[in-house]
Design an enzyme around this catalytic site. Structure first.
Site, PDB file in Angstrom:
ATOM      1  N   HIS A  85      -8.089   0.617   2.058  1.00 21.41           N
ATOM      2  CA  HIS A  85      -7.884   0.802   3.395  1.00 21.41           C
ATOM      3  C   HIS A  85      -8.655   1.427   4.356  1.00 21.41           C
ATOM      4  O   HIS A  85      -8.313   2.507   4.968  1.00 21.41           O
ATOM      5  CB  HIS A  85      -6.494   0.892   3.736  1.00 21.41           C
ATOM      6  CG  HIS A  85      -5.877   0.183   4.975  1.00 21.41           C
ATOM      7  ND1 HIS A  85      -4.773  -0.599   5.237  1.00 21.41           N
ATOM      8  CD2 HIS A  85      -6.532  -0.160   6.123  1.00 21.41           C
ATOM      9  CE1 HIS A  85      -4.822  -0.967   6.446  1.00 21.41           C
ATOM     10  NE2 HIS A  85      -5.868  -0.802   6.848  1.00 21.41           N
ATOM     11  N   GLU A 112       1.006  -1.278   0.010  1.00 20.60           N
ATOM     12  CA  GLU A 112      -0.076   0.078  -0.171  1.00 20.60           C
ATOM     13  C   GLU A 112       0.811   1.116   0.100  1.00 20.60           C
ATOM     14  O   GLU A 112       1.705   1.190   0.699  1.00 20.60           O
ATOM     15  CB  GLU A 112      -0.982   0.078   1.358  1.00 20.60           C
ATOM     16  CG  GLU A 112      -1.896  -1.168   1.369  1.00 20.60           C
ATOM     17  CD  GLU A 112      -2.848  -1.309   2.519  1.00 20.60           C
ATOM     18  OE1 GLU A 112      -2.763  -0.065   3.408  1.00 20.60           O
ATOM     19  OE2 GLU A 112      -3.345  -2.408   2.715  1.00 20.60           O
TER      20      GLU A 112
HETATM   21  P1  NAD Z   1      -8.188  -9.852  16.812  1.00 18.65           P
HETATM   22  O1  NAD Z   1      -6.696 -10.102  17.223  1.00 18.65           O
HETATM   23  O2  NAD Z   1      -9.262  -9.479  17.820  1.00 18.65           O
HETATM   24  O3  NAD Z   1      -8.484 -11.128  15.866  1.00 18.65           O
HETATM   25  C1  NAD Z   1      -7.827 -11.841  15.092  1.00 18.65           C
HETATM   26  C2  NAD Z   1      -8.276 -13.392  15.141  1.00 18.65           C
HETATM   27  O4  NAD Z   1      -7.406 -14.125  14.416  1.00 18.65           O
HETATM   28  C3  NAD Z   1      -7.669 -14.113  16.566  1.00 18.65           C
HETATM   29  O5  NAD Z   1      -8.902 -14.755  17.243  1.00 18.65           O
HETATM   30  C4  NAD Z   1      -6.575 -15.163  16.415  1.00 18.65           C
HETATM   31  O6  NAD Z   1      -6.690 -16.185  17.316  1.00 18.65           O
HETATM   32  C5  NAD Z   1      -6.753 -15.492  15.039  1.00 18.65           C
HETATM   33  N1  NAD Z   1      -5.885 -16.053  14.166  1.00 18.65           N
HETATM   34  C6  NAD Z   1      -4.372 -15.888  14.256  1.00 18.65           C
HETATM   35  N2  NAD Z   1      -3.738 -16.430  13.496  1.00 18.65           N
HETATM   36  C7  NAD Z   1      -4.507 -17.190  12.691  1.00 18.65           C
HETATM   37  C8  NAD Z   1      -4.850 -18.084  11.716  1.00 18.65           C
HETATM   38  N3  NAD Z   1      -3.422 -18.420  11.141  1.00 18.65           N
HETATM   39  N4  NAD Z   1      -5.715 -18.494  11.048  1.00 18.65           N
HETATM   40  C9  NAD Z   1      -6.866 -18.251  11.532  1.00 18.65           C
HETATM   41  N5  NAD Z   1      -7.041 -17.526  12.817  1.00 18.65           N
HETATM   42  C10 NAD Z   1      -5.970 -16.957  13.037  1.00 18.65           C
HETATM   43  O7  NAD Z   1      -8.038  -8.815  15.489  1.00 18.65           O
HETATM   44  P2  NAD Z   1      -9.090  -8.086  15.038  1.00 18.65           P
HETATM   45  O8  NAD Z   1      -9.364  -6.511  15.759  1.00 18.65           O
HETATM   46  O9  NAD Z   1     -10.453  -8.878  14.749  1.00 18.65           O
HETATM   47  O10 NAD Z   1      -8.549  -7.440  13.516  1.00 18.65           O
HETATM   48  C11 NAD Z   1      -8.445  -8.498  12.594  1.00 18.65           C
HETATM   49  C12 NAD Z   1      -7.739  -7.940  11.427  1.00 18.65           C
HETATM   50  O11 NAD Z   1      -8.149  -6.754  10.800  1.00 18.65           O
HETATM   51  C13 NAD Z   1      -6.265  -7.481  11.562  1.00 18.65           C
HETATM   52  O12 NAD Z   1      -5.363  -8.002  10.859  1.00 18.65           O
HETATM   53  C14 NAD Z   1      -6.239  -6.112  11.664  1.00 18.65           C
HETATM   54  O13 NAD Z   1      -5.092  -5.376  11.503  1.00 18.65           O
HETATM   55  C15 NAD Z   1      -7.290  -5.803  10.731  1.00 18.65           C
HETATM   56  N6  NAD Z   1      -8.032  -4.635  10.547  1.00 18.65           N
HETATM   57  C16 NAD Z   1      -8.272  -3.970   9.348  1.00 18.65           C
HETATM   58  C17 NAD Z   1      -8.819  -2.624   9.188  1.00 18.65           C
HETATM   59  C18 NAD Z   1      -8.930  -2.101   7.926  1.00 18.65           C
HETATM   60  O14 NAD Z   1      -9.071  -0.838   7.927  1.00 18.65           O
HETATM   61  N7  NAD Z   1      -9.198  -2.613   7.055  1.00 18.65           N
HETATM   62  C19 NAD Z   1      -9.245  -2.075  10.740  1.00 18.65           C
HETATM   63  C20 NAD Z   1      -8.929  -2.647  11.887  1.00 18.65           C
HETATM   64  C21 NAD Z   1      -8.492  -4.012  12.112  1.00 18.65           C
END
Ligand code: NAD
Length: 303
Positions: free
Chosen positions: A271, A253
């Site tokens: 994003h 990005e």
């Molecule tokens: P979170 O930590 O609450 O949840 C992530 C989950 O993924 C956890 O339950 C973990 O156990 C699981 N996990 C880890 N490795 C894994 C794997 N290999 N296979 C399956 N599951 C696995 O995080 P969240 O707050 O739900 O955020 C999730 C994602 O969204 C993050 O990457 C974050 O950076 C991204 N995000 C993006 C935006 C956006 O603007 N697009 C905004 C917020 C968050």
């Protein structure tokens, strides 16, 4: 105490700190300037734009900086092990944006099912594609969520309310009333939509092989770009292996692979998962809580 919000901050949070007599600098410094100016601040707040790499941390540790806050969830733009080595704490605001991200994912599912963006741009190009734009209902369709954390769970609740069957795969989480936990391979095979919500991954979970398992389905990635092998996805979209994709995050990005721009069956957003008034206000509030918690801990240790 002085705060540098290098990628901006919600105005209510700025007002709160200024009322407490804590100045907040909202200027954005590029990397080289950050190395000079950053060490003058106790707390540095970043979003995803600022990259807190080893050389930046080397500069910060020479000065006053003791806390870096990532306004958002993903910490992949901060060298966490090196911060720990240098005695700089890192915190994020993980609770603030889940509804905004989940709502946008729902929006994209509806968009892909009903061709909303295609209908819009084809009409503006003077076309009336009524027959070609026959879609389907998402009710009774299956959503597979990979990564059943904050956003995954929030999405499951909303999708269930719309009558979808929800499956999830997460090695560290249990199923609940909204989603049934199954093996990853089964999730790919059984889902009409697969939505990825894992943290940043060192190897992609969406590959040529897993895309083949998803045959005819739709992929949604609102997590991090490195969850997806983009070349494999482009090929799968070209060959019609999967029906479509919606992407908010990319490997490099903001330099998005130009191939995506030529495809009708992919919908792109820059994003903007957390780009809502509410998420930004919540993030500001969570930053206040993080800083209050941090200063309380310092006082306890000192006293
Ligand atoms: P979170 O930590 O609450 O949840 C992530 C989950 O993924 C956890 O339950 C973990 O156990 C699981 N996990 C880890 N490795 C894994 C794997 N290999 N296979 C399956 N599951 C696995 O995080 P969240 O707050 O739900 O955020 C999730 C994602 O969204 C993050 O990457 C974050 O950076 C991204 N995000 C993006 C935006 C956006 O603007 N697009 C905004 C917020 C968050």
């Amino acid at each position: 105490m002085k705060i540098l919000a290098n990628d901006g901050m919600d105005k209510n949070a700025v007002a709160y700190f200024e009322k407490q007599g804590i100045p907040v600098n909202l200027e954005h410094y590029d990397k080289e300037t950050l190395k000079i100016e950053g060490p003058k601040y106790d707390i540095i707040i970043v979003r995803s734009k600022t990259k807190v790499t080893k050389d930046v941390i080397d500069a910060l540790k020479q000065g006053r900086t003791k806390l870096i806050i990532r306004a958002g969830v993903g910490l992949d733009n901060i060298d966490l092990p090196y911060c720990a080595e240098c005695g700089i704490s890192v915190r994020n605001t993980p609770n603030s944006s889940k509804h905004s991200v989940a709502e946008l994912v729902l929006g994209q599912m509806l968009n892909m099912a009903r061709y909303i963006n295609r209908a819009d741009y084809s009409m503006k190009e003077g076309q009336w594609k009524k027959k070609e734009l026959k879609g389907f209902e998402i009710r009774n369709k299956t959503l597979g969520i990979i990564g059943y954390g904050r956003i995954g769970k929030c999405l499951a609740e909303k999708a269930k309310a719309l009558g979808m069957e929800v499956l999830c795969y997460d090695p560290f989480c249990h199923q609940d009333a909204n989603a049934k936990k199954i093996e990853l391979e089964d999730l790919f095979r059984r889902s009409d939509f697969v939505s990825v919500h894992t943290p940043s991954l060192s190897t992609p979970i969406i590959t040529e092989e897993t895309l083949k398992l998803m045959e005819g389905g739709y992929l949604i990635n609102y997590s991090r770009g490195n969850a997806v092998d983009e070349e494999a996805l482009i090929q799968a979209l070209r060959d019609g292996v999967i029906a479509g994709a919606a992407l908010d995050v990319f490997r490099n990005e903001p330099n998005v692979n130009q191939e995506f721009f030529t495809m009708d069956n992919v919908t792109l957003t820059p994003h903007i998962g957390a780009a809502t008034e509410e998420a930004q206000q919540n993030i500001g509030q969570e930053i206040i809580e993080v800083i209050e918690d941090y200063t309380r801990t310092l006082q306890e240790v000192a006293g």
